[in-house]
Design a protein around this motif. Sequence first.
Motif, PDB file in Angstrom:
ATOM      1  N   TRP A  58       0.839  -1.182   0.000  1.00  0.00           N
ATOM      2  CA  TRP A  58       0.000   0.000   0.000  1.00  0.00           C
ATOM      3  C   TRP A  58       0.885   1.247   0.000  1.00  0.00           C
ATOM      4  N   GLY A  59       0.549   2.217  -0.852  1.00  0.00           N
ATOM      5  CA  GLY A  59       1.261   3.491  -0.877  1.00  0.00           C
ATOM      6  C   GLY A  59       2.588   3.480  -1.610  1.00  0.00           C
ATOM      7  N   SER A  60       2.845   2.436  -2.399  1.00  0.00           N
ATOM      8  CA  SER A  60       4.143   2.364  -3.079  1.00  0.00           C
ATOM      9  C   SER A  60       4.203   3.183  -4.364  1.00  0.00           C
ATOM     10  N   GLY A  61       3.064   3.607  -4.880  1.00  0.00           N
ATOM     11  CA  GLY A  61       3.058   4.424  -6.091  1.00  0.00           C
ATOM     12  C   GLY A  61       2.662   3.673  -7.347  1.00  0.00           C
ATOM     13  N   LYS A  62       1.979   2.551  -7.194  1.00  0.00           N
ATOM     14  CA  LYS A  62       1.577   1.739  -8.340  1.00  0.00           C
ATOM     15  C   LYS A  62       0.636   2.511  -9.270  1.00  0.00           C
ATOM     16  N   THR A  63      -0.410   3.083  -8.694  1.00  0.00           N
ATOM     17  CA  THR A  63      -1.394   3.804  -9.499  1.00  0.00           C
ATOM     18  C   THR A  63      -0.758   5.008 -10.180  1.00  0.00           C
ATOM     19  N   ALA A  64       0.053   5.745  -9.455  1.00  0.00           N
ATOM     20  CA  ALA A  64       0.722   6.923 -10.042  1.00  0.00           C
ATOM     21  C   ALA A  64       1.643   6.519 -11.189  1.00  0.00           C
ATOM     22  N   LEU A  65       2.350   5.411 -11.035  1.00  0.00           N
ATOM     23  CA  LEU A  65       3.236   4.915 -12.091  1.00  0.00           C
ATOM     24  C   LEU A  65       2.440   4.593 -13.352  1.00  0.00           C
ATOM     25  N   LEU A  66       1.344   3.867 -13.193  1.00  0.00           N
ATOM     26  CA  LEU A  66       0.530   3.483 -14.349  1.00  0.00           C
ATOM     27  C   LEU A  66      -0.147   4.688 -14.990  1.00  0.00           C
ATOM     28  N   ARG A  67      -0.632   5.618 -14.170  1.00  0.00           N
ATOM     29  CA  ARG A  67      -1.271   6.819 -14.725  1.00  0.00           C
ATOM     30  C   ARG A  67      -0.257   7.681 -15.486  1.00  0.00           C
ATOM     31  N   ARG A  68       0.949   7.771 -14.961  1.00  0.00           N
ATOM     32  CA  ARG A  68       1.995   8.552 -15.642  1.00  0.00           C
ATOM     33  C   ARG A  68       2.291   7.932 -17.007  1.00  0.00           C
ATOM     34  N   TYR A  69       2.383   6.607 -17.055  1.00  0.00           N
ATOM     35  CA  TYR A  69       2.668   5.932 -18.323  1.00  0.00           C
ATOM     36  C   TYR A  69       1.498   6.055 -19.304  1.00  0.00           C
ATOM     37  N   ALA A  70       0.332   5.636 -18.870  1.00  0.00           N
ATOM     38  CA  ALA A  70      -0.802   5.514 -19.784  1.00  0.00           C
ATOM     39  C   ALA A  70      -1.363   6.851 -20.243  1.00  0.00           C
ATOM     40  N   SER A  71      -1.368   7.858 -19.366  1.00  0.00           N
ATOM     41  CA  SER A  71      -2.028   9.121 -19.688  1.00  0.00           C
ATOM     42  C   SER A  71      -1.150  10.337 -19.473  1.00  0.00           C
ATOM     43  N   ASN A  72       0.072  10.128 -19.004  1.00  0.00           N
ATOM     44  CA  ASN A  72       0.986  11.212 -18.651  1.00  0.00           C
ATOM     45  C   ASN A  72       0.325  12.167 -17.651  1.00  0.00           C
ATOM     46  N   LEU A  73      -0.392  11.564 -16.682  1.00  0.00           N
ATOM     47  CA  LEU A  73      -1.105  12.353 -15.675  1.00  0.00           C
ATOM     48  C   LEU A  73      -0.344  12.353 -14.362  1.00  0.00           C
ATOM     49  N   ASP A  74      -0.353  13.500 -13.689  1.00  0.00           N
ATOM     50  CA  ASP A  74       0.169  13.581 -12.330  1.00  0.00           C
ATOM     51  C   ASP A  74      -0.855  12.996 -11.377  1.00  0.00           C
ATOM     52  N   THR A  75      -0.372  12.383 -10.324  1.00  0.00           N
ATOM     53  CA  THR A  75      -1.223  11.940  -9.236  1.00  0.00           C
ATOM     54  C   THR A  75      -0.637  12.568  -7.985  1.00  0.00           C
ATOM     55  N   PRO A  76      -0.933  13.856  -7.756  1.00  0.00           N
ATOM     56  CA  PRO A  76      -0.271  14.574  -6.667  1.00  0.00           C
ATOM     57  C   PRO A  76      -0.609  14.048  -5.283  1.00  0.00           C
ATOM     58  N   ASP A  77      -1.813  13.595  -5.084  1.00  0.00           N
ATOM     59  CA  ASP A  77      -2.218  13.077  -3.787  1.00  0.00           C
ATOM     60  C   ASP A  77      -2.351  11.564  -3.886  1.00  0.00           C
ATOM     61  N   HIS A  78      -2.115  10.901  -2.763  1.00  0.00           N
ATOM     62  CA  HIS A  78      -2.215   9.443  -2.738  1.00  0.00           C
ATOM     63  C   HIS A  78      -3.640   9.017  -3.046  1.00  0.00           C
ATOM     64  N   ILE A  79      -3.769   8.066  -3.966  1.00  0.00           N
ATOM     65  CA  ILE A  79      -5.062   7.473  -4.286  1.00  0.00           C
ATOM     66  C   ILE A  79      -4.980   6.023  -3.849  1.00  0.00           C
ATOM     67  N   SER A  80      -5.849   5.612  -2.958  1.00  0.00           N
ATOM     68  CA  SER A  80      -5.819   4.241  -2.469  1.00  0.00           C
ATOM     69  C   SER A  80      -6.625   3.365  -3.414  1.00  0.00           C
ATOM     70  N   THR A  81      -5.999   2.287  -3.896  1.00  0.00           N
ATOM     71  CA  THR A  81      -6.683   1.346  -4.777  1.00  0.00           C
ATOM     72  C   THR A  81      -7.313   0.279  -3.894  1.00  0.00           C
ATOM     73  N   VAL A  82      -8.639   0.277  -3.828  1.00  0.00           N
ATOM     74  CA  VAL A  82      -9.346  -0.644  -2.953  1.00  0.00           C
ATOM     75  C   VAL A  82      -9.580  -1.973  -3.662  1.00  0.00           C
ATOM     76  N   ASN A  83     -10.117  -1.934  -4.857  1.00  0.00           N
ATOM     77  CA  ASN A  83     -10.360  -3.133  -5.653  1.00  0.00           C
ATOM     78  C   ASN A  83      -9.368  -3.142  -6.811  1.00  0.00           C
ATOM     79  N   PRO A  84      -9.142  -4.320  -7.393  1.00  0.00           N
ATOM     80  CA  PRO A  84      -8.273  -4.320  -8.566  1.00  0.00           C
ATOM     81  C   PRO A  84      -8.841  -3.400  -9.635  1.00  0.00           C
ATOM     82  N   ASP A  85      -7.981  -2.706 -10.286  1.00  0.00           N
ATOM     83  CA  ASP A  85      -8.385  -1.802 -11.350  1.00  0.00           C
ATOM     84  C   ASP A  85      -7.461  -2.084 -12.519  1.00  0.00           C
ATOM     85  N   PHE A  86      -7.855  -1.653 -13.691  1.00  0.00           N
ATOM     86  CA  PHE A  86      -6.895  -1.781 -14.773  1.00  0.00           C
ATOM     87  C   PHE A  86      -6.949  -0.580 -15.673  1.00  0.00           C
ATOM     88  N   ILE A  87      -5.807  -0.333 -16.251  1.00  0.00           N
ATOM     89  CA  ILE A  87      -5.651   0.750 -17.210  1.00  0.00           C
ATOM     90  C   ILE A  87      -5.267   0.102 -18.517  1.00  0.00           C
TER      91      ILE A  87
END
Length: 190
Positions: free
Chosen positions: A16-45
Motif C-alpha cells: 500500500w502506498g508504493s506508487g503503483k497507481t501513479a506509475l501506471l497513470r503517468r505511463y498511460a495518460s501522462n497524468l500527475d497523481t499529486p495526492d495518494h489514491i488508495s486502490t481498494v479493488n483491482p483496477d486496470f488501465i
Amino acid sequence: MLSGSGLVAVVCIGPWGSGKTALLRRYASNLDTPDHISTVNPDFIQAIFRNKQEEIKIAFWDIGGGNTSFILTTVYARAAVALIVVDLSNLDHLNTIGKYQKEILDVNRVDADILLVGTHYDLRNDKDKATQVNAAKKMLQQKAQALGCRYFFVDNNDKKTVDPVFTEVHRLILEKKPKEAETLQRASDS
C-alpha cells in the motif's frame, strides 16, 4: 498472456502506498497523481503499444496493496509481465518483494517476467530522506540481482524516468510473442 482476446495482461503489485497507481497513470495518460489514491479493488488501465509492425493492447492490472491473494489467481495466471513496485523511502517495502515474487511464481502458469520498480527516487535529493533512499536503492539492486530480474528507479512525476520501465515491458511482451506462437502451433499439431 498473448493469445485469446488479444489483450496482454501486466500485473502491477506492491505494498500500500508504493506508487503503483501513479506509475501506471503517468505511463498511460501522462497524468500527475499529486495526492495518494488508495486502490481498494483491482483496477486496470488499458494502453495500446504500437510499433512499426503491430498494435498490442495491454491491460495493466493495478492491484491494491492489502491482502490480495484471493483476487490475484486469475490475473497472475494470465500475466505476461509483473511489476513489483516499492517505495524507496520506506525500507519496509523492500521486505515485501519476496512475498510478491512467491505469489507470482506460485500462481503464474506462463512464466511472467518480473521487474522491480523503486518509486520516489526523487527523494534522494531530500536531505532528510537521502540516506534512506540510497540505502533502499542498494537493497533493491541486490534483491534484483538475487532474483535475476531487472530493476528501475523512478520519480512518478517525471515521465523520463517512468518510460524506461514500459519500454522494457514492451520488449518483454514482443519477445514472448514468437514463443507463444510456437507453443500454440505445437499444440495444434498434436
